[in-house]
Scaffold this motif. Structure first.
Motif, mmCIF file in Angstrom:
data_model
loop_
_atom_site.group_PDB
_atom_site.id
_atom_site.type_symbol
_atom_site.label_atom_id
_atom_site.label_comp_id
_atom_site.label_asym_id
_atom_site.label_seq_id
_atom_site.Cartn_x
_atom_site.Cartn_y
_atom_site.Cartn_z
ATOM 1 N N VAL A 181 -11.146 -3.286 14.227
ATOM 2 C CA VAL A 181 -12.365 -3.650 13.501
ATOM 3 C C VAL A 181 -13.518 -3.907 14.466
ATOM 4 O O VAL A 181 -13.323 -4.268 15.627
ATOM 5 N N ASN A 182 -14.721 -3.713 13.944
ATOM 6 C CA ASN A 182 -15.957 -4.169 14.579
ATOM 7 C C ASN A 182 -16.088 -5.656 14.241
ATOM 8 O O ASN A 182 -16.146 -6.011 13.059
ATOM 9 N N PRO A 183 -16.135 -6.550 15.235
ATOM 10 C CA PRO A 183 -16.081 -7.981 14.933
ATOM 11 C C PRO A 183 -17.273 -8.508 14.137
ATOM 12 O O PRO A 183 -17.193 -9.581 13.540
ATOM 13 N N TYR A 184 -18.381 -7.768 14.131
ATOM 14 C CA TYR A 184 -19.563 -8.210 13.386
ATOM 15 C C TYR A 184 -19.554 -7.726 11.937
ATOM 16 O O TYR A 184 -20.346 -8.190 11.123
ATOM 17 N N ASP A 185 -18.660 -6.789 11.614
ATOM 18 C CA ASP A 185 -18.633 -6.150 10.299
ATOM 19 C C ASP A 185 -17.674 -6.902 9.377
ATOM 20 O O ASP A 185 -16.468 -6.635 9.354
ATOM 21 N N VAL A 186 -18.230 -7.824 8.611
ATOM 22 C CA VAL A 186 -17.415 -8.658 7.716
ATOM 23 C C VAL A 186 -16.776 -7.813 6.614
ATOM 24 O O VAL A 186 -15.584 -7.970 6.303
ATOM 25 N N THR A 187 -17.533 -6.902 6.049
ATOM 26 C CA THR A 187 -16.994 -6.047 4.989
ATOM 27 C C THR A 187 -15.880 -5.149 5.520
ATOM 28 O O THR A 187 -14.828 -4.986 4.882
ATOM 29 N N GLY A 188 -16.097 -4.577 6.717
ATOM 30 C CA GLY A 188 -15.073 -3.728 7.322
ATOM 31 C C GLY A 188 -13.811 -4.510 7.653
ATOM 32 O O GLY A 188 -12.688 -3.995 7.489
ATOM 33 N N THR A 189 -13.970 -5.754 8.088
ATOM 34 C CA THR A 189 -12.803 -6.593 8.394
ATOM 35 C C THR A 189 -12.049 -6.943 7.115
ATOM 36 O O THR A 189 -10.815 -6.953 7.092
ATOM 37 N N ALA A 190 -12.786 -7.205 6.030
ATOM 38 C CA ALA A 190 -12.137 -7.475 4.735
ATOM 39 C C ALA A 190 -11.318 -6.266 4.286
ATOM 40 O O ALA A 190 -10.188 -6.408 3.801
ATOM 41 N N SER A 191 -11.867 -5.062 4.474
ATOM 42 C CA SER A 191 -11.134 -3.835 4.109
ATOM 43 C C SER A 191 -9.879 -3.678 4.957
ATOM 44 O O SER A 191 -8.826 -3.259 4.454
ATOM 45 N N ALA A 192 -9.988 -4.019 6.246
ATOM 46 C CA ALA A 192 -8.821 -3.939 7.134
ATOM 47 C C ALA A 192 -7.752 -4.943 6.719
ATOM 48 O O ALA A 192 -6.544 -4.639 6.772
ATOM 49 N N LEU A 193 -8.171 -6.129 6.295
ATOM 50 C CA LEU A 193 -7.200 -7.125 5.822
ATOM 51 C C LEU A 193 -6.468 -6.612 4.586
ATOM 52 O O LEU A 193 -5.243 -6.783 4.461
ATOM 53 N N HIS A 194 -7.198 -5.975 3.677
ATOM 54 C CA HIS A 194 -6.553 -5.402 2.483
ATOM 55 C C HIS A 194 -5.551 -4.321 2.880
ATOM 56 O O HIS A 194 -4.415 -4.280 2.382
ATOM 57 N N ALA A 195 -5.955 -3.436 3.793
ATOM 58 C CA ALA A 195 -5.050 -2.370 4.244
ATOM 59 C C ALA A 195 -3.814 -2.952 4.922
ATOM 60 O O ALA A 195 -2.699 -2.453 4.727
ATOM 61 N N ALA A 196 -4.011 -4.014 5.690
ATOM 62 C CA ALA A 196 -2.883 -4.645 6.385
ATOM 63 C C ALA A 196 -1.920 -5.275 5.394
ATOM 64 O O ALA A 196 -0.691 -5.124 5.508
ATOM 65 N N LEU A 197 -2.466 -5.975 4.405
ATOM 66 C CA LEU A 197 -1.619 -6.625 3.398
ATOM 67 C C LEU A 197 -0.871 -5.597 2.552
ATOM 68 O O LEU A 197 0.215 -5.877 2.045
ATOM 69 N N SER A 198 -1.455 -4.410 2.416
ATOM 70 C CA SER A 198 -0.872 -3.368 1.544
ATOM 71 C C SER A 198 0.039 -2.409 2.297
ATOM 72 O O SER A 198 0.636 -1.519 1.682
ATOM 73 N N MET A 199 0.162 -2.536 3.604
ATOM 74 C CA MET A 199 0.905 -1.566 4.405
ATOM 75 C C MET A 199 2.389 -1.563 4.044
ATOM 76 O O MET A 199 3.006 -2.627 3.920
ATOM 77 N N PRO A 200 2.998 -0.383 3.900
ATOM 78 C CA PRO A 200 4.432 -0.307 3.597
ATOM 79 C C PRO A 200 5.276 -0.985 4.680
ATOM 80 O O PRO A 200 4.920 -0.956 5.871
ATOM 81 N N THR A 201 6.389 -1.565 4.269
ATOM 82 C CA THR A 201 7.246 -2.341 5.166
ATOM 83 C C THR A 201 7.714 -1.529 6.370
ATOM 84 O O THR A 201 7.721 -2.017 7.499
ATOM 85 N N GLU A 202 8.088 -0.278 6.138
ATOM 86 C CA GLU A 202 8.622 0.548 7.222
ATOM 87 C C GLU A 202 7.551 0.813 8.296
ATOM 88 O O GLU A 202 7.818 0.717 9.489
ATOM 89 N N GLU A 203 6.345 1.141 7.851
ATOM 90 C CA GLU A 203 5.261 1.392 8.811
ATOM 91 C C GLU A 203 4.928 0.116 9.582
ATOM 92 O O GLU A 203 4.697 0.145 10.792
ATOM 93 N N ARG A 204 4.903 -0.995 8.878
ATOM 94 C CA ARG A 204 4.622 -2.275 9.529
ATOM 95 C C ARG A 204 5.656 -2.573 10.609
ATOM 96 O O ARG A 204 5.313 -2.991 11.720
ATOM 97 N N ALA A 205 6.921 -2.342 10.309
ATOM 98 C CA ALA A 205 7.997 -2.610 11.274
ATOM 99 C C ALA A 205 7.867 -1.716 12.504
ATOM 100 O O ALA A 205 8.048 -2.174 13.641
ATOM 101 N N GLU A 206 7.553 -0.430 12.293
ATOM 102 C CA GLU A 206 7.401 0.495 13.425
ATOM 103 C C GLU A 206 6.232 0.099 14.312
ATOM 104 O O GLU A 206 6.318 0.140 15.538
ATOM 105 N N ARG A 207 5.114 -0.249 13.681
ATOM 106 C CA ARG A 207 3.946 -0.674 14.461
ATOM 107 C C ARG A 207 4.271 -1.936 15.264
ATOM 108 O O ARG A 207 3.885 -2.050 16.430
#
Length: 470
Positions: free
Chosen positions: A418-444
Motif C-alpha cells: 500500500v501507499n501509506p498516505y492512501d487511506v482508501t487504498g489501504t482500506a481496500s487492501a484490508l478487505h482483500a486481506a480479510l477475504s483471501m483464501p486460506t490456502e493462498e494465505r498459508a503459502e504467502r
C-alpha cells in the motif's frame, strides 16, 4: 594514541546499551539486560574465539547515572555519564534536540515544511551539544580499543563519531550502521550546508558505512556525491536485519503468552469466529497509526458485511513522551480509536481493541492471533514487526505492507503493498486481506517467514564485522 589500558578488540557504540539500571527506594540498584541483534552478536563473538568485546553506551536515566557514580557495571559494558561535570544538559540537547527532533525528522521526512524546520540560534546551541556528546563517545572508544580493533558505531545519534575517532585512532577499523532510512538529496539539503557536510564527513570517517536496504544506501551515496563530490573511499554495505525465528517461536509458547491469548480472545469476542487485524507499534510519528485507523474506519464504512466480524487489535506503545508533538500524536491515536468504537460498536463487539501499555508477551499473543498484520509506516528503516508476525502467526496471516518500509524490499512480493498516505487504498487492501483464501494465505505466510528470517540478528552482526575486517 593507544591507551595503556586499551584491550578490547571488538567495540560497539550506541546511545542505548544492553543494560539499564533502576534505583530502588531502598537505594539499591537493579540491572535489567536487553536483547536484540547487537547483544546476540557480541555474545557470539565472545563464545567463538575469545576476543575481548566492549559495548560503550550512554547513561540514560537516574539509575544508569547512579550506577556510573558508584562504579557499578556489567562485564563488557562501559557506560558514559555524559552530563557529569560541566556538561549538564548535553545529553538532552543532543538526544532530543538534534537526534530525535532534527535527524529523525529529516530521514523520515516528517517536517511540516511551511512552518518547520527553522534552524536558528537554539539549533546551533543544540548542535554544539551533539558534537560534545559524539566527542565523548569517540574519546571513550579511543581509550578502550586495542591496537587494530574493530569498532561498530550505531545510528544517527552517533553520526560524527567515526570521523572524530579516525582522528584520534587512525589504526582502528571503523564501521557505522544506520538503522533508519536515509533522506533523499533534496530533503537532506534542508539542513544548513555546513551541518549536512559535517554529518556526511562524520560517517565517511568510517572504513565502511552500512544500511538496512539498498534504497537507503543509495540515498546516502547520492547525498555524498551532491554535497561532497563522492564517498571518499568509504565502502558502502547493506545488511537487512532479520527476525530471530528460534527465539520468537520459543518465547511465543510460554505461559505468560498463553495467558495473554485468553485475555485477548475474550476482548475480541465472537466465539473465535471474528477475523483479527493486528498492528504493534511505538507511537512514533513515522509509524502512521492514525491513517491505519482511518483506513479501518473506511473499511467499516464501505464494507458493512464486516461489522461484528472483524476486530482491529492495535498496540500503540508510548514513545518519546517528553516531546510535545509525540504526546499530541498519542492523544490523536486514542481519539480516533474511541471515535470508531463510538460510531460502529454494539453490545458484544468493540471494533478497536487499543492497548498503550508496553507488554511484549501480549504483542506475541497478538502475533499468534493475527489474520492480517497491518504495517503501514510513512517511512521505516526496516520494520521488524512485518518480519515477526509471519514467523509467529498460528494460522498464517496476510501482511498489508507500506511500500515505504525497508522490509518492502524483501517482503513486497508476498505482501499486499500500500501507499501509506492512501487511506482508501489501504482500506481496500484490508478487505482483500480479510477475504483471501486460506490456502493462498498459508503459502504467502510460508514465503514471508522464510524471507523474514534469512539474516537472523547474530548473523547480521557477524556479517558486518567480517565485512569490516575484510
Amino acid at each position: 594514541m593507544v591507551s595503556e589500558h586499551a584491550s578490547a578488540q571488538i567495540l560497539v557504540a550506541s546511545n542505548r546499551g544492553p543494560v539499564t539500571y533502576t534505583l530502588e527506594e531502598n537505594g539499591e540498584l537493579t540491572a535489567k539486560r536487553g536483547g536484540g541483534g547487537l547483544v546476540s552478536g557480541l555474545s557470539a563473538i565472545g563464545e567463538s574465539d575469545g576476543e575481548s568485546a566492549l559495548w560503550v553506551c550512554a547513561a540514560l536515566g537516574d539509575g544508569d547515572r547512579e550506577a556510573v557514580r558508584r562504579g557499578v557495571g556489567e562485564p563488557g559494558v562501559r557506560m558514559l555519564d555524559i552530563d557529569a561535570g560541566s556538561h549538564e544538559g548535553v545529553h538532552a540537547d543532543a538526544y532530543n534536540g538534534i537526534a530525535n527532533s532534527v535527524l529523525w525528522f529529516v530521514h523520515h521526512m516528517l517536517y511540516q515544511t511551511p512552518l518547520e524546520p527553522a534552524f536558528g540560534a537554539e539549533f546551533r546551541a543544540q548542535w554544539a551539544a551533539y558534537e560534545t556528546y559524539n566527542r565523548a563517545f569517540a574519546e571513550a572508544l579511543a581509550e578502550s580499543a586495542g591496537a587494530d580493533a574493530a569498532v561498530l558505531v550505531q545510528d544517527y545519534h552517533l553520526a560524527l563519531v567515526p570521523g572524530m575517532l579516525r582522528e584520534l585512532r587512525p589504526d582502528l577499523r571503523i564501521g557505522h550502521f544506520s538503522h533508519t532510512p536515509w533522506a533523499p538529496v533534496d530533503y537532506f539539503r534542508m539542513l544548513p550546508d555546513d551541518i549536512a557536510e559535517q554529518l556526511l564527513r562524520g560517517i565517511l570517517g568510517a572504513d565502511r558505512a552500512a544500511f538496512l536496504t539498498g534504497r537507503w544506501a543509495d540515498a546516502f551515496t547520492e547525498c555524498c556525491v551532491a554535497v561532497l563530490g563522492g564517498t571518499s573511499g568509504t565502502r558502502i554495505g547493506v545488511h537487512g536485519l532479520g527476525a530471530d525465528a528460534d527465539f520468537l517461536r520459543e518465547r511465543s509458547r510460554r505461559d505468560d503468552v498463553e495467558e495473554r491469548l485468553v485475555a485477548l480472545r475474550e476482548q475480541i469476542g465472537g466465539s473465535g469466529n471474528r477475523k483479527v487485524i493486528v498492528r504493534v507499534d511505538r507511537t512514533e510519528l513515522s509509524k502512521n497509526i492514525v491513517r491505519g485507523l482511518l483506513a479501518y474506519r473506511q473499511l467499516l464504512e464501505d464494507r458493512p458485511e464486516w461489522h461484528e466480524r472483524v476486530v482491529h487489535v492495535a498496540f500503540a506503545y508510548p514513545s518519546r513522551q517528553d516531546l510535545a508533538v509525540y504526546r499530541d500524536y498519542t492523544a490523536e491515536v486514542q481519539r480516533v480509536a474511541d471515535e470508531i468504537n463510538s460510531r460502529f460498536g454494539v453490545a458484544g463487539w468493540t471494533p478497536v481493541v487499543l492497548h498503550v501499555k508496553d507488554d511484549f508477551a501480549r504483542s506475541l499473543a497478538a502475533y499468534r492471533l493475527a489474520d492480517v498484520a497491518l504495517v503501514n509506516p510513512i517511512r521505516d528503516g526496516m520494520n521488524l514487526v512485518a518480519k515477526e508476525v509471519p514467523v509467529v502467526s498460528d494460522e498464517g496471516c496476510v501482511l498489508v505492507l507500506s511500500r515505504e518500509a525497508g522490509a518492502y524490499e524483501e517482503l513486497g512480493d508476498d505482501a499486499l503493498v500500500v501507499n501509506p498516505y492512501d487511506v482508501t487504498g489501504t482500506a481496500s487492501a484490508l478487505h482483500a486481506a480479510l477475504s483471501m483464501p486460506t490456502e493462498e494465505r498459508a503459502e504467502r505466510t510460508k514465503r514471508l517467514a522464510a524471507a523474514a528470517t534469512a539474516l537472523p540478528p547474530a548473523q547480521w552482526f557477524l556479517d558486518q564485522l567480517r565485512a569490516l575486517r575484510a
